[in-house]
Each structure stands twice: as structure tokens, then as C-alpha cells.
Design a protein around this motif. Structure first.
Motif, PDB file in Angstrom:
ATOM      1  N   THR A   1     -41.320  15.426  15.329  1.00 23.30           N
ATOM      2  CA  THR A   1     -41.136  15.088  16.741  1.00 23.30           C
ATOM      3  C   THR A   1     -39.731  14.580  17.011  1.00 23.30           C
ATOM      4  N   VAL A   2     -39.337  14.618  18.271  1.00 23.42           N
ATOM      5  CA  VAL A   2     -38.047  14.058  18.675  1.00 23.42           C
ATOM      6  C   VAL A   2     -37.991  12.567  18.335  1.00 23.42           C
ATOM      7  N   LYS A   3     -39.089  11.851  18.572  1.00 20.86           N
ATOM      8  CA  LYS A   3     -39.117  10.416  18.278  1.00 20.86           C
ATOM      9  C   LYS A   3     -38.823  10.152  16.808  1.00 20.86           C
ATOM     10  N   HIS A   4     -39.466  10.882  15.944  1.00 20.65           N
ATOM     11  CA  HIS A   4     -39.223  10.732  14.505  1.00 20.65           C
ATOM     12  C   HIS A   4     -37.793  11.115  14.161  1.00 20.65           C
ATOM     13  N   ALA A   5     -37.319  12.226  14.727  1.00 20.26           N
ATOM     14  CA  ALA A   5     -35.950  12.673  14.461  1.00 20.26           C
ATOM     15  C   ALA A   5     -34.937  11.620  14.907  1.00 20.26           C
ATOM     16  N   ASP A   6     -35.149  11.035  16.071  1.00 22.40           N
ATOM     17  CA  ASP A   6     -34.220  10.018  16.567  1.00 22.40           C
ATOM     18  C   ASP A   6     -34.140   8.830  15.618  1.00 22.40           C
ATOM     19  N   ARG A   7     -35.276   8.409  15.081  1.00 25.77           N
ATOM     20  CA  ARG A   7     -35.290   7.271  14.155  1.00 25.77           C
ATOM     21  C   ARG A   7     -34.554   7.615  12.866  1.00 25.77           C
ATOM     22  N   VAL A   8     -34.781   8.822  12.349  1.00 25.22           N
ATOM     23  CA  VAL A   8     -34.110   9.244  11.124  1.00 25.22           C
ATOM     24  C   VAL A   8     -32.605   9.353  11.341  1.00 25.22           C
ATOM     25  N   LEU A   9     -32.198  10.002  12.426  1.00 21.42           N
ATOM     26  CA  LEU A   9     -30.774  10.184  12.690  1.00 21.42           C
ATOM     27  C   LEU A   9     -30.068   8.851  12.880  1.00 21.42           C
TER      28      LEU A   9
ATOM     29  N   GLY B   1     -27.034   7.249  10.579  1.00 21.15           N
ATOM     30  CA  GLY B   1     -25.761   7.140  11.270  1.00 21.15           C
ATOM     31  C   GLY B   1     -25.283   8.453  11.845  1.00 21.15           C
ATOM     32  N   LEU B   2     -26.216   9.332  12.212  1.00 23.61           N
ATOM     33  CA  LEU B   2     -25.878  10.663  12.712  1.00 23.61           C
ATOM     34  C   LEU B   2     -26.326  10.876  14.153  1.00 23.61           C
ATOM     35  N   GLU B   3     -26.793   9.820  14.811  1.00 21.56           N
ATOM     36  CA  GLU B   3     -27.503   9.984  16.078  1.00 21.56           C
ATOM     37  C   GLU B   3     -26.653  10.563  17.198  1.00 21.56           C
ATOM     38  N   ASP B   4     -25.327  10.450  17.117  1.00 18.46           N
ATOM     39  CA  ASP B   4     -24.458  10.924  18.196  1.00 18.46           C
ATOM     40  C   ASP B   4     -23.825  12.281  17.908  1.00 18.46           C
ATOM     41  N   LEU B   5     -24.238  12.934  16.831  1.00 16.65           N
ATOM     42  CA  LEU B   5     -23.549  14.145  16.400  1.00 16.65           C
ATOM     43  C   LEU B   5     -24.229  15.441  16.815  1.00 16.65           C
ATOM     44  N   PHE B   6     -25.441  15.358  17.392  1.00 16.90           N
ATOM     45  CA  PHE B   6     -26.201  16.563  17.685  1.00 16.90           C
ATOM     46  C   PHE B   6     -26.422  16.744  19.179  1.00 16.90           C
ATOM     47  N   GLU B   7     -26.307  17.981  19.599  1.00 15.46           N
ATOM     48  CA  GLU B   7     -26.507  18.322  21.005  1.00 15.46           C
ATOM     49  C   GLU B   7     -27.957  18.124  21.425  1.00 15.46           C
ATOM     50  N   GLY B   8     -28.884  18.387  20.513  1.00  8.81           N
ATOM     51  CA  GLY B   8     -30.287  18.248  20.850  1.00  8.81           C
ATOM     52  C   GLY B   8     -31.169  18.456  19.639  1.00  8.81           C
ATOM     53  N   THR B   9     -32.461  18.167  19.812  1.00 10.50           N
ATOM     54  CA  THR B   9     -33.470  18.374  18.773  1.00 10.50           C
ATOM     55  C   THR B   9     -34.578  19.254  19.329  1.00 10.50           C
ATOM     56  N   PHE B  10     -34.816  20.369  18.677  1.00 13.56           N
ATOM     57  CA  PHE B  10     -35.931  21.245  19.031  1.00 13.56           C
ATOM     58  C   PHE B  10     -37.078  20.874  18.112  1.00 13.56           C
ATOM     59  N   ASP B  11     -38.133  20.256  18.681  1.00 14.66           N
ATOM     60  CA  ASP B  11     -39.205  19.705  17.864  1.00 14.66           C
ATOM     61  C   ASP B  11     -40.509  20.476  18.041  1.00 14.66           C
TER      62      ASP B  11
ATOM     63  N   ASP C   1     -48.266  10.584  16.180  1.00 17.33           N
ATOM     64  CA  ASP C   1     -47.889   9.170  16.265  1.00 17.33           C
ATOM     65  C   ASP C   1     -48.245   8.432  14.984  1.00 17.33           C
ATOM     66  N   TYR C   2     -49.393   8.763  14.409  1.00 21.21           N
ATOM     67  CA  TYR C   2     -49.842   8.067  13.208  1.00 21.21           C
ATOM     68  C   TYR C   2     -48.996   8.439  11.991  1.00 21.21           C
ATOM     69  N   VAL C   3     -48.799   9.725  11.766  1.00 20.81           N
ATOM     70  CA  VAL C   3     -48.135  10.125  10.517  1.00 20.81           C
ATOM     71  C   VAL C   3     -46.642   9.810  10.517  1.00 20.81           C
ATOM     72  N   HIS C   4     -46.037   9.677  11.692  1.00 23.11           N
ATOM     73  CA  HIS C   4     -44.604   9.370  11.741  1.00 23.11           C
ATOM     74  C   HIS C   4     -44.318   7.873  11.876  1.00 23.11           C
ATOM     75  N   ASP C   5     -45.358   7.065  11.886  1.00 27.15           N
ATOM     76  CA  ASP C   5     -45.181   5.618  11.916  1.00 27.15           C
ATOM     77  C   ASP C   5     -44.985   5.128  10.487  1.00 27.15           C
ATOM     78  N   VAL C   6     -43.772   5.310   9.966  1.00 27.91           N
ATOM     79  CA  VAL C   6     -43.472   5.006   8.570  1.00 27.91           C
ATOM     80  C   VAL C   6     -42.253   4.090   8.486  1.00 27.91           C
ATOM     81  N   ASP C   7     -42.025   3.586   7.298  1.00 29.24           N
ATOM     82  CA  ASP C   7     -40.889   2.700   7.036  1.00 29.24           C
ATOM     83  C   ASP C   7     -39.658   3.554   6.745  1.00 29.24           C
ATOM     84  N   HIS C   8     -38.670   3.481   7.630  1.00 30.76           N
ATOM     85  CA  HIS C   8     -37.445   4.253   7.466  1.00 30.76           C
ATOM     86  C   HIS C   8     -36.343   3.456   6.772  1.00 30.76           C
ATOM     87  N   SER C   9     -36.661   2.281   6.261  1.00 30.64           N
ATOM     88  CA  SER C   9     -35.625   1.409   5.712  1.00 30.64           C
ATOM     89  C   SER C   9     -34.975   1.984   4.454  1.00 30.64           C
TER      90      SER C   9
END
Length: 239
Positions: free
Chosen positions: A121-129, A133-143, A87-95
Motif C-alpha cells: 500500500t501507499v501507506k506502507h510505502a510512505d513509512r518505508v521510504l 530517507g528516500l521519501e522526497d525522491l519519487f514522483e509517486g507510488t503505484f500500489d 492494515d493488519y499485515v503492514h502494521d509492523v516495526d520499521h525501526s
């Protein structure tokens, strides 16, 4: 070291599963996102173990080399519970990440299944995707949680991924910025693509070229361009 995308071989026509690492692969390693994560890992270790910044940095990199992730080393050697660290290391600025229209068009046009395979993590991956603008293109994330906190390049984690999604590794292309993680994939029969879009943890100058060629089947410094070439070989074009 970077390299232009080589011409594809006809063997890409058999691919039906497209597997992507996340950090420094779906966005370039020149982005400020992963350096933020790296700095936060050092800060966490320093606080957790009472180390100086220099000592924390040295331990961070040692554990990365020895265990595949810093987290794994902290868990095995210091009894760290992983959630606070993650939770700590993935709490970053994605802007710094923007929608990548060319990459989206190329990934959207790929025939077959598309998956993310990350030591994050899935949470981090979701924010990046979402930012890309790629969030709807993947079947899933194996984290890393799905992997029971055993990271790439450990064989059992690849086996777990394969079983979870029922994929055939001999019909899978895997895209990664770490050549070490591609070695296991190649041993399983995957077609591998090394994405070189910025600094690498293990410079290729330190790797025997003949050995590297045995498990890095393609090397590119532009993922969107490589995928567009792959689509052309398949008789397709970006969406």
C-alpha cells in the motif's frame, strides 16, 4: 544465490523512467521488515479461516504462488475485504530500516522520472521510504489499491501503471526482487534488474538459466552499487 553486478550495456542510456519495487528491493531482503509482514499474514489467515499455523502458512504460500499475492487468493476464494488485511499485515516495526546515504545519492542523481511499483500500500510505502530517507525522491507510488487489487505479475496491472503515469516501457528500467514480476516487464520492453539481497521466494536454481536470461537483463546483489555503475555509464555520479 547472489551475483555481482554485471557490466552495463550502452542500452541503459535510453532510460528516462526508473521504476522500483519496494519490499526486499529498496531495502535488503535480509532486513526484519518483510518477515514481520509474512508472519502477520499467516496469523491473519489462521484467525480468519480457523486454520492451524501450519495450515495457514501452506495456504498463504499457495495463494502467493497461484495469484501473485496472498491477498488476491483470499479475496477470490473467501470473499475477504482487503482493507482489514492490509492494515493488519503492514502494521509492523520499521525501526530496523535506516537512512541509506549511498542509495539516496544514487537515486537522487538518476536522470528522468522515479516511481515505486508495489503490491503493498501507499501507506506502507510512505513509512518505508521515510525510514530509508528516500521519501522526497519519487514522483509517486503505484500500489495494490491503484491496481484494483490485481497484483504483479498480471499484465493488466502493468498496463494500468503505464497508462496512469504515461510512461514508455521501452525507456523504463524496472528493479525487482522477484524474477517472476520481471518477466511481464520484459515482455513490455522494459529493461529489468533483478535485485538479489537475501532469500528469494522462488530460488533461481529452479529456473532455466537460458529462460531467465531472456527477461532478467541484469542481476545485482547491491542496488546502490548497480545504480552508481549506471550513473557512470551515463557520465554522471551520485548526488
Amino acid at each position: 544465490m547472489t551475483a555481482a553486478a554485471p557490466r552495463l550495456s550502452p542500452s541503459v542510456t535510453h532510460i528516462d523512467t526508473w521504476l522500483f519495487d519496494l519490499d526486499n528491493t529498496l531495502y535488503p531482503a535480509s532486513s526484519s521488515v518483510f518477515p514481520q509482514i509474512d508472519a502477520k499474514m499467516k496469523a491473519f489467515i489462521g484467525s480468519f479461516l480457523g486454520l492451524s499455523p501450519e495450515e495457514a502458512f501452506a495456504l498463504q504460500k499457495k495463494y502467493y504462488r497461484d495469484y501473485g499475492t496472498t491477498l488476491r487468493g483470499l479475496m477470490l476464494n473467501h470473499g475477504l475485504e482487503p482493507d482489514a488485511f492490509l492494515d493488519y499485515v503492514h502494521d509492523v516495526d520499521h525501526s530496523a530500516l535506516d537512512h541509506d546515504a549511498a542509495l539516496r545519492a544514487a537515486i537522487a542523481a538518476l536522470p528522468g522520472r522515479r516511481l515505486v511499483f508495489t503490491n503493498g500500500t501507499v501507506k506502507h510505502a510512505d513509512r518505508v521510504l521515510e525510514k530509508l530517507g528516500l521519501e522526497d525522491l519519487f514522483e509517486g507510488t503505484f500500489d495494490i489499491r491503484a491496481a484494483d487489487f490485481i497484483p504483479k505479475p498480471q499484465r493488466q496491472t502493468y498496463d494500468r501503471l503505464i497508462a496512469t503515469y504515461g510512461i514508455d516501457p521501452t525507456r523504463t528500467a524496472f528493479f525487482e526482487d522477484s524474477h517472476i514480476n520481471l518477466k511481464t516487464a520484459a515482455e513490455l520492453g522494459m529493461t529489468t534488474v533483478l535485485v538479489r539481497s537475501g532469500p528469494d521466494h522462488a530460488p533461481l536454481s529452479q529456473v532455466d538459466p537460458a529462460e531467465l536470461a531472456g527477461y532478467c537483463h541484469h542481476i545485482t546483489d547491491d542496488l546502490a552499487v548497480w545504480l552508481a555503475d549506471a550513473l557512470a555509464d551515463l557520465g554522471l555520479s551520485p548526488a
